[in-house]
Design a protein around this motif. Sequence first.
Motif, PDB file in Angstrom:
ATOM      1  N   ARG A  69      25.135 -14.801  26.614  1.00 63.83           N
ATOM      2  CA  ARG A  69      24.884 -14.281  27.746  1.00 63.83           C
ATOM      3  C   ARG A  69      24.537 -12.986  27.543  1.00 63.83           C
ATOM      4  NH1 ARG A  69      24.428 -16.990  31.772  1.00 63.83           N
ATOM      5  NH2 ARG A  69      26.346 -18.133  31.453  1.00 63.83           N
ATOM      6  N   SER A  70      25.462 -12.027  26.800  1.00 61.81           N
ATOM      7  CA  SER A  70      25.001 -10.612  26.771  1.00 61.81           C
ATOM      8  C   SER A  70      23.968 -10.508  25.623  1.00 61.81           C
ATOM      9  CB  SER A  70      26.195 -10.030  25.766  1.00 61.81           C
ATOM     10  OG  SER A  70      26.301 -10.305  24.516  1.00 61.81           O
ATOM     11  N   GLN A  71      23.510 -11.606  25.092  1.00 57.00           N
ATOM     12  CA  GLN A  71      22.342 -11.388  24.040  1.00 57.00           C
ATOM     13  C   GLN A  71      20.945 -11.789  24.715  1.00 57.00           C
ATOM     14  OE1 GLN A  71      23.531 -13.861  20.721  1.00 57.00           O
ATOM     15  NE2 GLN A  71      24.788 -12.369  20.081  1.00 57.00           N
ATOM     16  N   ASP A  72      21.296 -12.228  26.251  1.00 60.25           N
ATOM     17  CA  ASP A  72      20.113 -12.856  26.947  1.00 60.25           C
ATOM     18  C   ASP A  72      19.625 -14.217  26.464  1.00 60.25           C
ATOM     19  OD1 ASP A  72      20.158 -10.676  28.820  1.00 60.25           O
ATOM     20  OD2 ASP A  72      18.758  -9.530  27.392  1.00 60.25           O
TER      21      ASP A  72
END
Length: 108
Positions: A69-72
């Motif tokens: 999620r943090s890396q999209d």
Amino acid sequence: MPRIVIQNLGNLTIDSEHADRKVIELIHENGTDWMHACGKKGRCTTCKMIVVEGMQNLSPETAPELMYRSQDRLKPNERLSCQSSLLRGELVVRVAEINKFPHIAYTE
């Protein structure tokens, strides 16, 4: 009774007598193909599902999901089916376009 509905597989419905099971395991036990390149270890995103309804019925996000999620690589409405357990109720999902198998006829 936990239930999974896969919208773009003709609203395929999978009922389970067991709560707190990984979504991908419930799908596979039903005899339905669902992509998973890393062996269900949370090391890729090929098993991601688009959650239409029932996000609140899933277990909390895992460390791999938070990393993706943090890396999209996971949108807010997506979860990894190998990391998500269906705790209760109904879960309505869709197979992501990028994760569709060529041998399966999907519906819209």
